[in-house]
Design an enzyme around this catalytic site. Structure first.
Site, mmCIF file in Angstrom:
data_model
loop_
_atom_site.group_PDB
_atom_site.id
_atom_site.type_symbol
_atom_site.label_atom_id
_atom_site.label_comp_id
_atom_site.label_asym_id
_atom_site.label_seq_id
_atom_site.Cartn_x
_atom_site.Cartn_y
_atom_site.Cartn_z
ATOM 1 N N ARG A 92 2.743 16.038 10.254
ATOM 2 C CA ARG A 92 2.973 16.964 9.696
ATOM 3 C C ARG A 92 3.361 17.678 11.801
ATOM 4 N NH1 ARG A 92 1.121 22.425 7.108
ATOM 5 N NH2 ARG A 92 -0.735 22.252 9.074
ATOM 6 N N THR A 128 5.478 22.334 15.013
ATOM 7 C CA THR A 128 6.855 22.976 14.492
ATOM 8 C C THR A 128 6.094 22.945 12.543
ATOM 9 O OG1 THR A 128 7.532 20.480 13.994
ATOM 10 C CG2 THR A 128 8.269 22.094 16.098
ATOM 11 N N ASP A 156 -8.544 19.624 6.918
ATOM 12 C CA ASP A 156 -7.485 18.018 7.171
ATOM 13 C C ASP A 156 -7.771 17.152 5.662
ATOM 14 O OD1 ASP A 156 -5.203 17.094 9.739
ATOM 15 O OD2 ASP A 156 -6.372 16.095 7.968
HETATM 16 C C1 PRP Z 1 -0.979 16.861 4.961
HETATM 17 C C2 PRP Z 1 -0.988 16.803 3.683
HETATM 18 C C3 PRP Z 1 -0.567 16.783 3.568
HETATM 19 C C4 PRP Z 1 0.664 17.557 4.760
HETATM 20 C C5 PRP Z 1 0.869 18.906 3.799
HETATM 21 O O1 PRP Z 1 -0.737 15.877 6.320
HETATM 22 O O2 PRP Z 1 -1.808 15.311 3.056
HETATM 23 O O3 PRP Z 1 1.254 15.420 3.509
HETATM 24 O O4 PRP Z 1 -0.051 17.797 5.575
HETATM 25 O O5 PRP Z 1 1.841 19.957 4.989
HETATM 26 P P1 PRP Z 1 3.390 20.530 4.432
HETATM 27 O O6 PRP Z 1 2.827 21.004 3.049
HETATM 28 O O7 PRP Z 1 2.541 21.753 5.665
HETATM 29 O O8 PRP Z 1 3.975 19.334 4.718
HETATM 30 P P2 PRP Z 1 -0.612 15.344 7.626
HETATM 31 O O9 PRP Z 1 0.712 15.573 8.033
HETATM 32 O O10 PRP Z 1 -1.832 16.610 8.634
HETATM 33 O O11 PRP Z 1 -1.105 13.729 7.956
HETATM 34 P P3 PRP Z 1 -2.527 12.935 7.393
HETATM 35 O O12 PRP Z 1 -2.210 12.640 6.090
HETATM 36 O O13 PRP Z 1 -1.448 11.879 8.232
HETATM 37 O O14 PRP Z 1 -3.312 13.210 7.699
HETATM 38 N N1 URA Z 2 -2.736 19.707 5.557
HETATM 39 C C1 URA Z 2 -4.232 19.275 5.311
HETATM 40 O O1 URA Z 2 -4.283 18.337 5.413
HETATM 41 N N2 URA Z 2 -4.911 20.394 5.270
HETATM 42 C C2 URA Z 2 -3.906 21.562 5.154
HETATM 43 O O2 URA Z 2 -4.826 22.520 4.453
HETATM 44 C C3 URA Z 2 -2.197 21.956 5.383
HETATM 45 C C4 URA Z 2 -2.193 20.514 5.917
#
Ligand code: PRP
Ligand code: URA
Length: 215
Positions: free
Chosen positions: A110, A114, A206
């Site tokens: 993500r 944005t 996170d």
């Molecule tokens: C996190 C989570 C989801 C996403 C959710 O991943 O594991 O994939 O955010 O957010 P959204 O519903 O607003 O799209 P992240 O982008 O932090 O990546 P990561 O798993 O590599 O830490």
């Molecule tokens: N991704 C995460 O890992 N945690 C949140 O709360 C939202 C997005």
């Protein structure tokens, strides 16, 4: 916004064991090792529920004392699709229950500014269109990542798609329900809302960083 828990395609898994384990995961004092174990255990418990409607067929088995008619799984095969990277933490728990499942990977992160999902990897089983799909990701926040993953899979022929998340924000559920008709969402909790950075409140922080110790 109404109560998203009342959408017919949303299953909130409020089993006491699930709620107990989720509370430990939310605690900021829980370290990476225990966090990983809990993600795996919760994924296994979720898979049990998400496979409740799988088809069965009758078969005959000879026990040590008699022959009997009994039931075995007979429906479509399963594909588990983690959204990288936090979704990886849920794969092993599901494979313990469904060892014959194939695993495909969708790499999305993500964008912190944005909040839009950015694709960086996609590798799926060749027969993805013939499998029941379990997309796994601990967090459903804005719903952008999950909706994008569903779209990738649909573009490659996927039909029956279930989304398994540990914590969902109402905003994410609304988005997936709106943009991904027919996708069933299984979640252990529906939290209050998103903050200005797109984090689920109260959430657990996170998920990727807590799983892999990157912060
Ligand atoms: C996190 C989570 C989801 C996403 C959710 O991943 O594991 O994939 O955010 O957010 P959204 O519903 O607003 O799209 P992240 O982008 O932090 O990546 P990561 O798993 O590599 O830490
Ligand atoms: N991704 C995460 O890992 N945690 C949140 O709360 C939202 C997005």
């Amino acid at each position: 916004m109404g109560d998203v828990r009342e959408y017919p395609n949303v299953m909130v898994m409020d089993h006491p064991l699930i709620q107990h384990k989720l509370s430990i995961m939310r605690d900021e004092a829980t370290g990476a090792k225990e966090f990983r174990e809990l993600v795996k255990e919760l994924a296994m418990l979720m898979a049990y529920e998400a496979t409740r409607d799988f088809q069965l067929a009758e078969t005959t088995v000879k026990t040590p004392v008699a022959e009997t008619t009994t039931k075995v799984l007979a429906g479509k095969k399963v594909a588990v699709i983690p959204i990288l990277r936090a979704g990886l933490g849920m794969v092993d728990g599901i494979l313990e229950l469904i060892p014959a499942a194939k695993v495909g990977h969708v790499g999305l992160y993500r964008d912190p500014e944005t909040l839009q999902p950015v694709e960086y990897y996609c590798k799926l089983p060749e027969d993805i269109g013939e499998r029941d799909i379990l997309i796994v990701d601990p967090m459903l926040a804005t719903g952008g990542s999950a909706s994008a993953a569903v779209q990738f899979l649909r573009d490659r022929g996927a039909k029956t798609i279930n989304l398994l998340v540990l914590i969902a924000a109402p905003e994410g559920i609304e988005e997936v329900v709106k943009s991904c008709e027919d996708v069933r969402i299984y979640t252990c909790a529906v939290d209050s809302h998103l903050n200005d950075h797109g984090y689920i409140i109260p959430g657990l922080g996170d998920a990727g960083d807590r799983l892999f110790g990157t912060k």
